[in-house]
Scaffold this motif. Sequence first.
Motif, PDB file in Angstrom:
ATOM      1  N   PRO A 185      14.773  12.743  -8.887  1.00 49.65           N
ATOM      2  CA  PRO A 185      13.855  12.363  -7.807  1.00 49.65           C
ATOM      3  C   PRO A 185      12.800  13.419  -7.524  1.00 49.65           C
ATOM      4  N   ALA A 186      13.037  14.655  -7.961  1.00 52.35           N
ATOM      5  CA  ALA A 186      12.071  15.726  -7.694  1.00 52.35           C
ATOM      6  C   ALA A 186      10.946  15.756  -8.720  1.00 52.35           C
ATOM      7  N   SER A 187      11.060  14.920  -9.772  1.00 57.19           N
ATOM      8  CA  SER A 187      10.010  14.942 -10.785  1.00 57.19           C
ATOM      9  C   SER A 187       8.715  14.435 -10.179  1.00 57.19           C
ATOM     10  N   GLU A 188       7.701  15.225 -10.286  1.00 63.18           N
ATOM     11  CA  GLU A 188       6.407  14.885  -9.699  1.00 63.18           C
ATOM     12  C   GLU A 188       5.492  14.327 -10.773  1.00 63.18           C
ATOM     13  N   ALA A 189       4.597  13.496 -10.357  1.00 65.27           N
ATOM     14  CA  ALA A 189       3.590  12.971 -11.271  1.00 65.27           C
ATOM     15  C   ALA A 189       2.615  14.093 -11.609  1.00 65.27           C
ATOM     16  N   PRO A 190       1.995  14.028 -12.771  1.00 66.75           N
ATOM     17  CA  PRO A 190       1.016  15.056 -13.098  1.00 66.75           C
ATOM     18  C   PRO A 190      -0.098  15.077 -12.064  1.00 66.75           C
ATOM     19  N   SER A 191      -0.653  16.253 -11.857  1.00 67.63           N
ATOM     20  CA  SER A 191      -1.698  16.370 -10.843  1.00 67.63           C
ATOM     21  C   SER A 191      -2.904  15.526 -11.238  1.00 67.63           C
ATOM     22  N   ASP A 192      -3.478  14.904 -10.240  1.00 70.48           N
ATOM     23  CA  ASP A 192      -4.619  14.019 -10.445  1.00 70.48           C
ATOM     24  C   ASP A 192      -5.891  14.834 -10.268  1.00 70.48           C
ATOM     25  N   THR A 193      -6.721  14.872 -11.295  1.00 71.72           N
ATOM     26  CA  THR A 193      -7.940  15.669 -11.232  1.00 71.72           C
ATOM     27  C   THR A 193      -9.150  14.844 -10.801  1.00 71.72           C
ATOM     28  N   ALA A 194      -8.956  13.551 -10.584  1.00 77.75           N
ATOM     29  CA  ALA A 194     -10.077  12.700 -10.173  1.00 77.75           C
ATOM     30  C   ALA A 194     -10.484  13.052  -8.744  1.00 77.75           C
ATOM     31  N   GLY A 195     -11.750  13.086  -8.514  1.00 83.21           N
ATOM     32  CA  GLY A 195     -12.250  13.421  -7.188  1.00 83.21           C
ATOM     33  C   GLY A 195     -12.331  12.207  -6.288  1.00 83.21           C
ATOM     34  N   ARG A 196     -12.968  12.375  -5.163  1.00 86.01           N
ATOM     35  CA  ARG A 196     -13.078  11.290  -4.191  1.00 86.01           C
ATOM     36  C   ARG A 196     -14.068  10.224  -4.630  1.00 86.01           C
ATOM     37  N   LEU A 197     -15.100  10.611  -5.365  1.00 85.63           N
ATOM     38  CA  LEU A 197     -16.108   9.644  -5.780  1.00 85.63           C
ATOM     39  C   LEU A 197     -15.518   8.556  -6.679  1.00 85.63           C
ATOM     40  N   ASN A 225       6.056  10.532  -3.512  1.00 84.05           N
ATOM     41  CA  ASN A 225       7.465  10.722  -3.799  1.00 84.05           C
ATOM     42  C   ASN A 225       8.033   9.430  -4.406  1.00 84.05           C
ATOM     43  N   PRO A 226       8.703   9.501  -5.557  1.00 81.30           N
ATOM     44  CA  PRO A 226       9.218   8.279  -6.195  1.00 81.30           C
ATOM     45  C   PRO A 226      10.242   7.534  -5.338  1.00 81.30           C
ATOM     46  N   ILE A 227      11.038   8.253  -4.566  1.00 80.70           N
ATOM     47  CA  ILE A 227      12.011   7.588  -3.708  1.00 80.70           C
ATOM     48  C   ILE A 227      11.281   6.781  -2.633  1.00 80.70           C
ATOM     49  N   LEU A 270       0.835  -1.209   0.000  1.00 88.23           N
ATOM     50  CA  LEU A 270       0.000   0.000   0.000  1.00 88.23           C
ATOM     51  C   LEU A 270       0.866   1.254   0.000  1.00 88.23           C
ATOM     52  N   ALA A 271       1.941   1.253   0.771  1.00 89.13           N
ATOM     53  CA  ALA A 271       2.836   2.408   0.788  1.00 89.13           C
ATOM     54  C   ALA A 271       3.475   2.623  -0.577  1.00 89.13           C
ATOM     55  N   THR A 272       3.787   1.529  -1.266  1.00 88.30           N
ATOM     56  CA  THR A 272       4.413   1.643  -2.587  1.00 88.30           C
ATOM     57  C   THR A 272       3.509   2.364  -3.579  1.00 88.30           C
ATOM     58  N   VAL A 273       2.229   2.080  -3.547  1.00 88.03           N
ATOM     59  CA  VAL A 273       1.337   2.677  -4.538  1.00 88.03           C
ATOM     60  C   VAL A 273       0.688   3.975  -4.069  1.00 88.03           C
ATOM     61  N   MET A 274       0.736   4.266  -2.768  1.00 87.34           N
ATOM     62  CA  MET A 274       0.045   5.453  -2.276  1.00 87.34           C
ATOM     63  C   MET A 274       0.956   6.660  -2.049  1.00 87.34           C
TER      64      MET A 274
END
Length: 185
Positions: A83-95, A31-33, A24-28
């Motif tokens: 390592p500072a490269s961030e994933a694109p922002s996720d626009t999906a909501g909570r639903l 930070n890529p590191i 769960l920590a790996t996918v949640m």
Amino acid sequence: MPPASIQQLAAFSFFAALAVVSALATVMMRNPIRNAVGLFVHVLSLAGLYVSLSAHFLTAVQLIVYVGAVVVLFVFVIMLLGPASEAPSDTAGRLPRGIGAAAMVAAGVFLARVVIDLRPERVANPPGFGTIETVGRELFGPAMIPFEMASVLLTAAIVGAFAVARSHHGKVSMSTGEPSDGSSR
């Protein structure tokens, strides 16, 4: 229950819980590191599960191949991309996330129920099952082609990561540090 069985059950339960938490920590994590560290802990916990099941050869293979190669490869790719490269922002909501989580839980419960209902019979292992000789004969016999295809796939992944990093960070000459635009000093 004999003490050895209680100890084995305790070790198995500990490593199983650690495997779930680290997965769960790996996918949640964002930070890529931290993702790579979660994967590292997950692979180590799987090795612990194999030890608790007396699968010592599989433990050694798990540690050598996954910890020694795959996780290190992921760390190299992360360092190559930055390592500072961030994933694109996720626009999906909570639903949608809630619906996805509920669907995964429902699928897990369904599959667990199917396995419980089927109750597959335990088959006795043939003599020599799991020994180094048997694994080697199988790996370098009928499984030789898939084994080599996996190595080609990993090589292609490294080349692809380098191509992506090169496109993001500009053209860099690997040999002299000079620009690779063909100009000379």
